[in-house]
Design a protein around this motif. Structure first.
Motif, short mmCIF file in Angstrom:
data_model
loop_
_atom_site.label_atom_id
_atom_site.label_comp_id
_atom_site.label_asym_id
_atom_site.label_seq_id
_atom_site.Cartn_x
_atom_site.Cartn_y
_atom_site.Cartn_z
N ASP A 12 0.82 -1.24 -0.04
CA ASP A 12 -0.08 -0.03 0.00
C ASP A 12 0.98 1.12 0.03
O ASP A 12 1.97 1.17 0.68
CB ASP A 12 -1.05 -0.01 1.35
CG ASP A 12 -2.05 0.98 1.12
OD1 ASP A 12 -1.81 2.17 0.90
OD2 ASP A 12 -3.31 0.35 1.25
N ASP A 55 -3.12 -3.18 -2.21
CA ASP A 55 -3.95 -2.20 -2.63
C ASP A 55 -3.97 -2.03 -4.15
O ASP A 55 -3.09 -2.27 -4.96
CB ASP A 55 -3.29 -1.02 -2.04
CG ASP A 55 -3.87 0.21 -2.01
OD1 ASP A 55 -5.22 0.29 -2.38
OD2 ASP A 55 -3.36 1.47 -2.38
N VAL A 56 -5.27 -1.56 -4.46
CA VAL A 56 -5.47 -1.49 -6.00
C VAL A 56 -5.08 -0.11 -6.51
O VAL A 56 -4.14 -0.20 -7.78
CB VAL A 56 -7.03 -1.66 -6.19
CG1 VAL A 56 -7.28 -1.21 -7.80
CG2 VAL A 56 -7.45 -3.00 -5.97
N MET A 57 -5.44 0.95 -6.06
CA MET A 57 -4.81 2.26 -6.35
C MET A 57 -3.64 2.89 -5.95
O MET A 57 -3.44 3.15 -4.73
CB MET A 57 -6.16 3.37 -6.02
CG MET A 57 -7.46 3.26 -6.70
SD MET A 57 -7.46 2.78 -8.59
CE MET A 57 -7.20 4.66 -8.57
N ASP A 62 -0.06 0.16 -10.51
CA ASP A 62 -1.16 -0.34 -9.63
C ASP A 62 -1.30 -1.66 -9.34
O ASP A 62 -0.59 -2.44 -9.77
CB ASP A 62 -2.71 0.39 -10.37
CG ASP A 62 -3.05 -0.56 -11.39
OD1 ASP A 62 -2.56 -1.49 -11.98
OD2 ASP A 62 -3.85 0.10 -12.41
N PHE A 83 -7.09 -8.28 -2.93
CA PHE A 83 -7.14 -7.01 -3.17
C PHE A 83 -7.71 -6.27 -1.81
O PHE A 83 -8.93 -6.61 -1.49
CB PHE A 83 -7.90 -6.71 -4.28
CG PHE A 83 -7.23 -6.87 -5.53
CD1 PHE A 83 -5.76 -6.08 -5.74
CD2 PHE A 83 -7.46 -7.48 -6.76
CE1 PHE A 83 -5.09 -6.07 -6.83
CE2 PHE A 83 -6.77 -7.61 -7.80
CZ PHE A 83 -5.38 -6.88 -7.93
N THR A 85 -9.08 -2.25 -1.31
CA THR A 85 -9.53 -1.28 -2.06
C THR A 85 -10.62 -0.58 -1.55
O THR A 85 -11.39 -1.18 -0.91
CB THR A 85 -9.72 -1.66 -3.40
OG1 THR A 85 -10.16 -0.67 -4.25
CG2 THR A 85 -11.04 -2.68 -3.43
N LEU A 87 -12.32 1.11 -3.79
CA LEU A 87 -13.31 1.16 -5.02
C LEU A 87 -14.54 0.55 -4.84
O LEU A 87 -14.80 -0.57 -4.16
CB LEU A 87 -12.67 0.71 -6.25
CG LEU A 87 -11.47 1.36 -6.63
CD1 LEU A 87 -10.62 0.40 -7.48
CD2 LEU A 87 -11.49 2.50 -7.05
N ASN A 92 -14.67 -3.25 -11.10
CA ASN A 92 -13.45 -3.21 -10.67
C ASN A 92 -13.11 -4.57 -9.99
O ASN A 92 -12.14 -5.25 -9.96
CB ASN A 92 -12.98 -2.21 -9.84
CG ASN A 92 -12.64 -0.78 -10.59
OD1 ASN A 92 -11.75 -0.76 -11.39
ND2 ASN A 92 -13.57 0.09 -10.41
N TYR A 104 -11.73 -10.02 -2.21
CA TYR A 104 -11.48 -8.28 -1.94
C TYR A 104 -11.79 -8.29 -0.34
O TYR A 104 -12.42 -8.63 0.23
CB TYR A 104 -12.59 -7.71 -2.82
CG TYR A 104 -11.95 -7.22 -4.12
CD1 TYR A 104 -11.66 -5.99 -4.13
CD2 TYR A 104 -12.20 -8.07 -5.27
CE1 TYR A 104 -11.18 -5.41 -5.48
CE2 TYR A 104 -11.66 -7.47 -6.44
CZ TYR A 104 -11.48 -6.19 -6.83
OH TYR A 104 -10.77 -5.86 -7.73
N THR A 106 -12.70 -4.49 1.67
CA THR A 106 -13.08 -3.04 1.16
C THR A 106 -12.53 -2.13 2.56
O THR A 106 -12.45 -2.60 3.64
CB THR A 106 -14.46 -2.56 0.80
OG1 THR A 106 -15.22 -3.30 2.11
CG2 THR A 106 -14.91 -3.48 -0.30
#
Length: 358
Positions: A12, A55-57, A62, A83, A85, A87, A92, A104, A106
């Protein structure tokens, strides 16, 4: 297995996010961190973790690109990636799974959900590795059993022939050389090299009085001797594996001749399986160049000449041409096996050819 044995890499670019995940995971796991995708890839190459929280972003590279690079590496592709994220779900999330992520989480992350997801995927990955290890071990055991069966059947066929030495293994090496030269894949040529030593398995059914006769056989005795081809086929055809199916057809047809004058079926030309045609060339070349009680070894030149003179009669002419073209490889292989015979050693049957031939 305790949690401390598992390692996790957190990737990250935000120090605050790293601190949060460290606080959640460090009491239970060995945790490394990376502030960027580039650094993450370097860490993974040196110290592959059991799981990655990604981390995605991130700027530069990325999370999706990091995941792509990891999944393209056969060694690293098995590491589960989750992931992390902020988002929204949907497109995505779908892309992440298509890139190879297993889950995922969040943001903002929930400690209980994070620990539960991490524990689940570490457990699944560990079970998969354990299963793969067991499969590898059982495959190795099966291969050892198969190699033992090959050695035993080959030895059985020549049990009463005390002068063959390394003949069955040397002719198998020639067979592999010739198969590669005429376009067989390496895997199929290796299969042929394993099948070839069993070509005389049927001699186990021939009486000692015929096998050990110190004279030319009578017509009646020769008729019995010829049955070793069908006996060998009957024995080897009891297995339906590719190896023993090939060994069975070689046992049945290795005395067939290109012009139809061979036995047991008098097959002509390409009606004879190519595996048997290859073994016929290799077997005769080795028999000619061996020292036996009743003859001195032929020179390489004389043996190659014999094959060429009998092309289109005994042997497939195209295979004889390939064998002659491979002369340097054949002679190197012959020397390799002669040296092994003098040493009294026998390598794995997977290693039929000297390194120079590969």
């Amino acid at each position: 297995m305790s949690n401390e044995t598992f390692s996790i890499l957190v990737v990250d670019d935000e120090p605050a996010n790293i601190d949060i995940l460290l606080g959640i995971l460090k009491p239970f796991y060995n945790v490394k961190v990376a502030p960027s995708g580039v650094i993450a890839l370097k860490i993974v190459e040196q110290y592959p973790p059991d799981l990655i929280l990604l981390d995605v972003m991130m700027p530069g590279m990325d999370g999706f690109e990091v995941c792509q690079k990891l999944k393209s590496d056969p060694v690293l592709s098995q590491i589960p990636i989750i992931f992390v994220t902020a988002l929204v779900q949907g497109e995505n999330e779908e892309r992440g799974f298509s890139e190879g992520a297993v889950d995922y989480i969040t943001k903002p992350v929930s400690p209980s959900i994070t620990l539960a997801r991490v524990k689940t995927h570490l457990s699944l990955a560990h079970q998969m590795r354990t299963t793969e290890s067991l499969v590898r071990k059982r495959t190795e055991d099966l291969m050892k059993s198969q190699q033992s069966a090959i050695s035993m059947l080959a030895a059985a066929g020549h049990y009463n022939d005390t002068d063959t030495g390394h003949h069955i293994w040397r002719m198998a090496a020639y067979s592999k050389c010739l198969a590669l030269r005429c376009g067989w894949s390496y895997e199929q040529a290796s299969l042929l090299a394993q099948a070839a030593p069993m070509h005389d398995t049927g001699k186990i059914g021939i009486p000692d009085s015929i096998l050990k006769a110190p004279r030319k056989l009578t017509d009646a005795e020769m008729t019995i001797m010829k049955t070793h081809a069908t006996i060998g086929h009957t024995i080897l055809a009891q297995s339906d594996t590719p190896l023993f199916k090939m060994a069975a057809e070689i046992a049945l047809c290795h005395h067939e001749k290109w012009d139809g004058s061979g036995y047991p079926a008098g097959l002509i030309g390409e009606d004879i399986p190519q595996s048997a045609r290859i073994v016929a060339v290799a077997d005769v070349f080795d028999a000619l160049t061996m020292k036996r009680p009743y003859k001195a070894p032929w020179s390489d030149d004389d043996a190659f000449d014999y094959l060429q003179k009998n092309a289109s009669l005994h042997f497939d002419p195209c295979l004889v041409d390939f064998f002659v073209e491979a002369r340097d490889e054949i002679v190197a292989t012959k020397q390799y096996w002669n040296d092994l015979e003098k040493e009294g050693t026998l390598p794995s049957i997977d290693n039929f050819l000297p390194q120079v031939v590969y």
